[in-house]
Design an enzyme around this catalytic site. Structure first.
Site, PDB file in Angstrom:
ATOM      1  N   GLU A 110     -11.547  21.942  14.207  1.00 42.37           N
ATOM      2  CA  GLU A 110     -11.146  20.501  14.807  1.00 42.37           C
ATOM      3  C   GLU A 110      -9.808  21.046  15.667  1.00 42.37           C
ATOM      4  O   GLU A 110      -8.937  21.502  15.304  1.00 42.37           O
ATOM      5  CB  GLU A 110     -10.635  19.609  13.614  1.00 42.37           C
ATOM      6  CG  GLU A 110     -10.193  18.423  14.284  1.00 42.37           C
ATOM      7  CD  GLU A 110      -9.829  17.297  12.904  1.00 42.37           C
ATOM      8  OE1 GLU A 110      -8.915  17.903  12.074  1.00 42.37           O
ATOM      9  OE2 GLU A 110      -9.995  16.128  13.081  1.00 42.37           O
TER      10      GLU A 110
ATOM     11  N   CYS B 277      -9.881  11.340  14.166  1.00 43.70           N
ATOM     12  CA  CYS B 277     -10.732  12.068  13.082  1.00 43.70           C
ATOM     13  C   CYS B 277     -11.980  12.123  13.735  1.00 43.70           C
ATOM     14  O   CYS B 277     -12.827  12.947  13.429  1.00 43.70           O
ATOM     15  CB  CYS B 277     -10.365  11.612  11.892  1.00 43.70           C
ATOM     16  SG  CYS B 277     -10.453   9.859  11.779  1.00 43.70           S
TER      17      CYS B 277
ATOM     18  N   GLU C 243      -9.821  11.427   3.115  1.00 43.62           N
ATOM     19  CA  GLU C 243     -10.240  11.072   4.656  1.00 43.62           C
ATOM     20  C   GLU C 243      -9.830  12.062   5.456  1.00 43.62           C
ATOM     21  O   GLU C 243      -8.731  12.352   6.019  1.00 43.62           O
ATOM     22  CB  GLU C 243      -9.846   9.786   5.165  1.00 43.62           C
ATOM     23  CG  GLU C 243     -10.301   8.582   4.473  1.00 43.62           C
ATOM     24  CD  GLU C 243     -11.955   8.214   4.446  1.00 43.62           C
ATOM     25  OE1 GLU C 243     -12.316   8.854   5.438  1.00 43.62           O
ATOM     26  OE2 GLU C 243     -12.246   7.182   3.949  1.00 43.62           O
TER      27      GLU C 243
ATOM     28  N   LYS D 128       3.975   7.903   1.698  1.00 44.94           N
ATOM     29  CA  LYS D 128       4.520   8.988   2.536  1.00 44.94           C
ATOM     30  C   LYS D 128       3.899   9.109   3.903  1.00 44.94           C
ATOM     31  O   LYS D 128       2.920   9.703   3.688  1.00 44.94           O
ATOM     32  CB  LYS D 128       4.444  10.346   1.722  1.00 44.94           C
ATOM     33  CG  LYS D 128       5.686  11.292   1.921  1.00 44.94           C
ATOM     34  CD  LYS D 128       5.518  11.902   3.318  1.00 44.94           C
ATOM     35  CE  LYS D 128       4.625  12.841   3.956  1.00 44.94           C
ATOM     36  NZ  LYS D 128       4.751  13.267   5.339  1.00 44.94           N
TER      37      LYS D 128
HETATM   38  P1  NDP Z   1      -2.042  16.919   7.959  1.00 45.93           P
HETATM   39  O1  NDP Z   1      -2.946  17.171   6.951  1.00 45.93           O
HETATM   40  O2  NDP Z   1      -1.127  18.046   8.433  1.00 45.93           O
HETATM   41  O3  NDP Z   1      -0.920  15.964   7.326  1.00 45.93           O
HETATM   42  C1  NDP Z   1      -1.459  14.504   6.941  1.00 45.93           C
HETATM   43  C2  NDP Z   1      -0.119  14.111   5.784  1.00 45.93           C
HETATM   44  O4  NDP Z   1       0.003  14.878   4.685  1.00 45.93           O
HETATM   45  C3  NDP Z   1       1.213  14.069   6.713  1.00 45.93           C
HETATM   46  O5  NDP Z   1       1.916  12.906   6.187  1.00 45.93           O
HETATM   47  C4  NDP Z   1       1.753  15.308   6.204  1.00 45.93           C
HETATM   48  O6  NDP Z   1       3.136  15.206   6.329  1.00 45.93           O
HETATM   49  C5  NDP Z   1       1.300  15.335   4.662  1.00 45.93           C
HETATM   50  N1  NDP Z   1       1.284  16.538   4.274  1.00 45.93           N
HETATM   51  C6  NDP Z   1       1.667  17.924   5.001  1.00 45.93           C
HETATM   52  N2  NDP Z   1       1.577  18.943   3.975  1.00 45.93           N
HETATM   53  C7  NDP Z   1       1.441  18.568   2.775  1.00 45.93           C
HETATM   54  C8  NDP Z   1       1.173  18.792   1.376  1.00 45.93           C
HETATM   55  N3  NDP Z   1       1.306  20.049   1.070  1.00 45.93           N
HETATM   56  N4  NDP Z   1       0.979  17.939   0.337  1.00 45.93           N
HETATM   57  C9  NDP Z   1       1.068  16.685   0.654  1.00 45.93           C
HETATM   58  N5  NDP Z   1       0.959  16.059   1.758  1.00 45.93           N
HETATM   59  C10 NDP Z   1       1.219  17.157   2.942  1.00 45.93           C
HETATM   60  O7  NDP Z   1      -2.707  16.221   9.144  1.00 45.93           O
HETATM   61  P2  NDP Z   1      -2.136  15.844  10.597  1.00 45.93           P
HETATM   62  O8  NDP Z   1      -0.764  14.715  10.299  1.00 45.93           O
HETATM   63  O9  NDP Z   1      -1.868  16.665  11.344  1.00 45.93           O
HETATM   64  O10 NDP Z   1      -3.275  14.531  10.950  1.00 45.93           O
HETATM   65  C11 NDP Z   1      -4.395  14.988  11.595  1.00 45.93           C
HETATM   66  C12 NDP Z   1      -5.438  15.366  10.601  1.00 45.93           C
HETATM   67  O11 NDP Z   1      -5.866  13.872   9.945  1.00 45.93           O
HETATM   68  C13 NDP Z   1      -6.648  15.700  11.328  1.00 45.93           C
HETATM   69  O12 NDP Z   1      -7.413  16.706  10.761  1.00 45.93           O
HETATM   70  C14 NDP Z   1      -7.688  14.490  11.443  1.00 45.93           C
HETATM   71  O13 NDP Z   1      -9.156  14.654  11.543  1.00 45.93           O
HETATM   72  C15 NDP Z   1      -7.333  13.774  10.125  1.00 45.93           C
HETATM   73  N6  NDP Z   1      -7.650  12.185  10.075  1.00 45.93           N
HETATM   74  C16 NDP Z   1      -8.522  11.842   9.307  1.00 45.93           C
HETATM   75  C17 NDP Z   1      -9.035  10.604   9.591  1.00 45.93           C
HETATM   76  C18 NDP Z   1     -10.042  10.077   8.594  1.00 45.93           C
HETATM   77  O14 NDP Z   1     -10.035   8.812   8.464  1.00 45.93           O
HETATM   78  N7  NDP Z   1     -10.941  11.139   8.148  1.00 45.93           N
HETATM   79  C19 NDP Z   1      -8.324   9.714  10.253  1.00 45.93           C
HETATM   80  C20 NDP Z   1      -7.114  10.280  10.941  1.00 45.93           C
HETATM   81  C21 NDP Z   1      -6.670  11.545  10.969  1.00 45.93           C
HETATM   82  P3  NDP Z   1       3.980  15.687   7.684  1.00 45.93           P
HETATM   83  O15 NDP Z   1       3.123  15.099   8.944  1.00 45.93           O
HETATM   84  O16 NDP Z   1       5.233  15.339   7.664  1.00 45.93           O
HETATM   85  O17 NDP Z   1       3.627  17.411   7.867  1.00 45.93           O
END
Ligand code: NDP
Length: 499
Positions: free
Chosen positions: A390, A291, A257, A182
């Site tokens: 963040e 991230c 992650e 997803k």
């Molecule tokens: P989110 O946590 O908002 O979303 C991540 C994914 O989870 C998206 O596909 C999102 O869908 C989906 N999602 C949202 N709500 C739910 C739920 N309740 N249950 C299951 N899946 C859900 O993060 P962001 O997309 O805003 O990404 C940024 C974040 O990712 C930052 O915190 C960043 O630090 C972290 N990140 C971490 C990395 C690492 O390797 N540690 C690398 C890159 C990013 P949708 O987008 O459609 O809402």
């Protein structure tokens, strides 16, 4: 819908399929807000179809019967396919999230390396190991088999869509799992095209890699599904906690992650020009949407003034513009809500007493509504919101320290623990920093470097588990201990045999 909008469907069992629902998601180019693609907003029924396809594929001899060397061959084919389509994939990434093409092209050119690397590690899965046991005159032996979990549910964010998906897909396939992905609703197209390419141009069996685009609810439907054997998530800490709860309820393995608030620490003996470059690389590259962003810069008080002058000068020189233009150094943030989030944090910083040394505004001369200037906040206290939460945008909080002990204390004084960097010529000091700072990655005189063979992941609220390296592969296989007794004599039936 305008005719230049490309429509995509779900990718399940090796083909595009229509969703069971009616809702669709528009995909915009954040540079100018143009809608250029449309994908279905996947339903729980779509997720169920994808998990069923992945389960069926997992049990087919065509997949389960593959030898490690066959999977190595397949991963090499995937890598070759990525190489052949790197430019197209880079353009898709840029159109989805506005990241610079000059970053995405090199990223797509090395993406295949993750599949080649895990292709080489398939031997580790095939090998298992033999265990020496005190046995019945050599008539008993034990060995350990490595086996895939089964169906992996993977959820990824929008900032590096294919890279972060590949950090999961490559080891998952190497270990023999099947996959339901997803992607983020902001960036679903590259994953769909990727799945289409792998099906058309490699020997990947149908149903091994399935993609269900959709919003957060689609992700929640995936984590709710009882038919998974492992969850792999990259995203925010808040959603990561929800994913972990679901994994707990279903008692399946999970790797997370998550976010970061990484300290980038400058000592007076550092090469200051180089360190300023490292700070820029840490927080302005990718418009700060990484991230591992070095969003907290800890600077020794003796060099603070000189550092802030240099950094604000350099920030002022950054060329904002069209992310497809090779001259552009910083593109927009990926979507309007994220712009609002970034702006909200800048305002909160100022309200709490930080000084805005540069940026913080939308530049007037650019299109769309997603540009924000590179932003430097100084006089930041480590307790402020901008130092603890963040932001995920091009905003750096500059904090001063007076001693090495204080620098280490400040570096650790945050809930996250994804990465950290130190800038110094004193390698003994660097070693003390490496040993004392609680983060999964530490760079000495560098920032923002990763490799397929080096583990990446977080301490504390930055995650559970590791991606990349052999550690990344271990997240995707389980072990089975096998005992053979040729002696044919069972010992005391009422006691545990400890051999
Ligand atoms: P989110 O946590 O908002 O979303 C991540 C994914 O989870 C998206 O596909 C999102 O869908 C989906 N999602 C949202 N709500 C739910 C739920 N309740 N249950 C299951 N899946 C859900 O993060 P962001 O997309 O805003 O990404 C940024 C974040 O990712 C930052 O915190 C960043 O630090 C972290 N990140 C971490 C990395 C690492 O390797 N540690 C690398 C890159 C990013 P949708 O987008 O459609 O809402």
């Amino acid at each position: 819908m305008p005719s230049d909008v490309t429509t995509y469907e779900l990718f399940i069992d090796g083909e595009f399929r229509e969703s069971s629902g009616e809702e669709r998601i528009d995909v915009e180019f954040p540079y100018d807000g143009e809608v250029w693609a449309s994908v279905p907003d996947g339903t729980a029924a779509d997720i169920d179809d994808a998990v069923t396809a992945a389960r069926t594929a997992f049990e087919e001899p065509e997949w389960l019967g593959l030898e490690a060397s066959d999977r190595r061959e397949l991963l090499n084919e995937i890598a070759d396919t990525i190489d052949a389509h790197a430019s197209e994939l880079a353009e898709l990434e840029t159109r989805q999230n506005g990241k610079l093409l000059r970053e995405m092209e090199p990223q797509m050119n090395v993406l295949g390396d993750w599949f080649r690397y895990y292709g080489r590690l398939t031997d580790e899965i095939g090998d298992g190991r033999t265990v020496n046991v005190e046995n019945k005159d050599g008539q008993m032996f034990n060995y350990v088999r490595h086996e895939p979990y089964g169906v992996v549910g993977a959820i990824t964010p929008w900032n590096s869509p294919l890279l972060l998906a590949s950090w999961k897909l490559a080891p998952a396939l190497a270990a023999g799992n099947t996959f339901v992905h997803k992607p983020s609703e902001e960036t679903p197209v590259s994953a769909l095209r990727f799945a289409e390419l792998l099906t058309a141009e490699t020997s990947l069996p149908d149903g091994v890699y399935n993609v269900v685009p959709g919003a957060g609810a689609t992700g929640a439907a995936l984590t709710d599904h009882g038919g998974l054997d492992k969850l792999a998530f990259t995203g925010s800490t808040a959603v990561g906690r929800e994913v972990a709860k679901k994994a707990g309820e279903n008692l399946i393995k999970v790797s997370l992650e998550l976010g970061g608030k990484s300290p980038n620490v400058l000592f007076p003996d550092a090469d200051l020009d180089d360190a300023v470059n490292g700070v820029m690389k840490g927080v302005f590259a990718a418009t700060g949407q990484t991230c591992m962003a070095g969003s907290r810069v800890l600077v020794h008080e003796d060099i603070h003034e000189e550092f802030v002058d240099l950094l604000t000068d350099r920030a002022g020189d950054i060329k904002l513009g069209d992310p497809r233009d090779p001259e552009t150094e910083m593109g927009p943030v990926a979507f309007r809500d994220q712009w609002e989030t970034v702006k909200h944090y800048v305002d909160a910083g100022v309200e709490e007493g930080a000084r805005l040394a540069f940026g913080g505004e939308m530049p007037d001369e650019l299109p769309g509504e997603c540009f924000i200037q590179p932003t430097v906040l100084v006089d930041v206290d480590n307790g402020m919101t901008v130092a603890q939460e963040e932001i995920f945008g091009p905003v750096v909080s500059v904090i001063t320290f007076g001693s090495e002990e204080e620098a280490i204390e400040l570096a650790n004084d945050v809930d996250f623990g994804l990465a950290a960097a130190i800038w110094t010529q004193d390698m003994q000091r660097a070693n003390r920093f490496v040993e004392s700072v609680r983060a999964g990655t530490i760079w000495v005189n560098e920032y923002r470097v990763v490799a397929p063979n080096s583990p990446f992941g977080g301490y504390k609220d930055s995650g559970i588990g590791r991606e990349n390296g052999p550690e990344g592969l271990k997240e995707y296989y389980q072990v089975k201990s096998v005992w053979y007794d040729h002696a044919g004599e069972v010992g005391d039936p009422f006691s545990l045999d400890v051999e």
